[in-house]
Motif scaffolding. Structure first.
Motif, PDB file in Angstrom:
ATOM      1  N   PHE A  75       0.822  -1.212   0.000  1.00  0.00           N
ATOM      2  CA  PHE A  75       0.000   0.000   0.000  1.00  0.00           C
ATOM      3  C   PHE A  75       0.858   1.265   0.000  1.00  0.00           C
ATOM      4  O   PHE A  75       0.517   2.265  -0.621  1.00  0.00           O
ATOM      5  N   THR A  76       1.978   1.202   0.713  1.00  0.00           N
ATOM      6  CA  THR A  76       2.874   2.356   0.774  1.00  0.00           C
ATOM      7  C   THR A  76       3.486   2.644  -0.596  1.00  0.00           C
ATOM      8  O   THR A  76       3.543   3.793  -1.046  1.00  0.00           O
ATOM      9  N   VAL A  77       3.929   1.576  -1.270  1.00  0.00           N
ATOM     10  CA  VAL A  77       4.574   1.729  -2.578  1.00  0.00           C
ATOM     11  C   VAL A  77       3.582   2.198  -3.637  1.00  0.00           C
ATOM     12  O   VAL A  77       3.910   3.011  -4.501  1.00  0.00           O
ATOM     13  N   THR A  78       2.342   1.680  -3.577  1.00  0.00           N
ATOM     14  CA  THR A  78       1.349   2.000  -4.609  1.00  0.00           C
ATOM     15  C   THR A  78       0.397   3.105  -4.180  1.00  0.00           C
ATOM     16  O   THR A  78      -0.562   3.390  -4.886  1.00  0.00           O
ATOM     17  N   GLY A  79       0.663   3.743  -3.038  1.00  0.00           N
ATOM     18  CA  GLY A  79      -0.260   4.722  -2.473  1.00  0.00           C
ATOM     19  C   GLY A  79      -0.655   5.828  -3.418  1.00  0.00           C
ATOM     20  O   GLY A  79      -1.835   6.141  -3.587  1.00  0.00           O
ATOM     21  N   SER A  80       0.305   6.437  -4.086  1.00  0.00           N
ATOM     22  CA  SER A  80      -0.001   7.558  -4.971  1.00  0.00           C
ATOM     23  C   SER A  80      -0.853   7.130  -6.143  1.00  0.00           C
ATOM     24  O   SER A  80      -1.767   7.828  -6.562  1.00  0.00           O
ATOM     25  N   ASP A  81      -0.571   5.922  -6.680  1.00  0.00           N
ATOM     26  CA  ASP A  81      -1.368   5.436  -7.799  1.00  0.00           C
ATOM     27  C   ASP A  81      -2.792   5.167  -7.379  1.00  0.00           C
ATOM     28  O   ASP A  81      -3.747   5.462  -8.096  1.00  0.00           O
ATOM     29  N   ALA A  82      -2.951   4.586  -6.187  1.00  0.00           N
ATOM     30  CA  ALA A  82      -4.290   4.270  -5.694  1.00  0.00           C
ATOM     31  C   ALA A  82      -5.100   5.536  -5.481  1.00  0.00           C
ATOM     32  O   ALA A  82      -6.276   5.609  -5.804  1.00  0.00           O
ATOM     33  N   GLU A  83      -4.447   6.566  -4.930  1.00  0.00           N
ATOM     34  CA  GLU A  83      -5.147   7.823  -4.671  1.00  0.00           C
ATOM     35  C   GLU A  83      -5.584   8.503  -5.969  1.00  0.00           C
ATOM     36  O   GLU A  83      -6.664   9.064  -6.069  1.00  0.00           O
TER      37      GLU A  83
END
Length: 257
Positions: free
Chosen positions: A73-81
């Motif tokens: 979640f930390t690594v993909t956080g910006s993409d998810a947001e």
């Protein structure tokens, strides 16, 4: 100001809570001998691992899963947001969940089957799960840590990434997948169980795989049986009433070594 958990933390820990709560329900129902696939006596006599060790093994796997989930979640956080607005439609959410189900099923089928056919991997890793000849609910995630990492944790990460779901969507998807996995190992065939009605991959189907005669069949998990049917590893069975109470899943074709 109240304390609010982030979607990422809920995505990492909600499935763990769901696992133990749902397992607890089945523990409370385990005395219903008329709906069991194996008797309580068989559960105590045939299983090759203590329940305390099962609990420890599951907690270890869940710890690893939670750590990997937080990192993911930390690594993909910006993409998810950035994709949150795209995930607001029910059609997109449904598409993501179905994609995740297919990815998870495909990964687990081939990894699971390979662990059975590779003698080294079966002896040293996958056989740990098969110490539960008579499966029960909270033993659903009892695996060797390496197997838990490969089948469940990596499989879950792939389904999350390929489907493009957000951490918030993952809360519901992985909680549902957890409930389904627990149900497949619960050892009870209760009337009106929607999982048994909607999915061919259910408690009895998976119980066949845990028996000696079904060890090379019914590798599919946790949702569909498509890969077993396509690749010839599907074992048909009938659910019969036992004279001493409960049910028994009996193969309806001759098993060859």
């Amino acid at each position: 100001m109240g304390f609010v958990l982030s979607d990422e933390l809920l995505g990492a820990f909600a499935p763990i809570l769901v696992y133990w709560v749902y397992s607890g329900i089945y523990v409370a129902l385990s005395s219903l001998e008329s709906y069991r696939l194996h008797s309580k006596v068989e559960e105590e006599e045939k299983n090759l691992v203590s329940k305390s060790n099962v609990v420890k093994g599951v907690l270890l796997q869940q710890l690893i899963q939670a750590i990997v989930a937080i990192i993911l979640f930390t690594v993909t956080g910006s993409d998810a947001e950035s994709s949150t607005t795209q995930q607001s439609s029910l059609l997109v959410l449904a598409s993501q969940c179905v994609t995740a189900m297919l990815v998870l099923d495909t990964w687990q089928y081939f990894m699971h089957r390979y662990m059975h056919h590779n003698k080294f991997l079966y002896k040293h890793i996958h056989s740990q799960h098969h110490r539960l000849v008579v499966p029960y609910a909270y033993g659903a995630l009892y695996n060797h840590p390496i197997e838990g990492l490969i089948l469940d944790t990596i499989g879950g990460a792939l389904s999350f990434l390929i489907s493009g779901m957000s951490p918030r969507t993952s809360i519901f998807f992985f909680s549902f997948a957890t409930i389904k996995t627990v149900d497949d190992h619960c050892g009870l065939c209760l009337p009106g169980n929607l999982f048994h009605i909607l999915f061919k991959n259910n408690t009895a189907y998976h119980d066949v795989h845990h028996q000696l005669y079904g060890n090379k069949f019914n590798f599919s998990q946790p949702f569909f049986v498509m890969w077993d049917r396509i690749l010839g590893t599907y074992m048909p069975y009938s659910l019969e009433k036992r004279k001493d109470g409960g049910f028994e899943a009996r193969p309806t074709k001759q098993v060859r070594d």
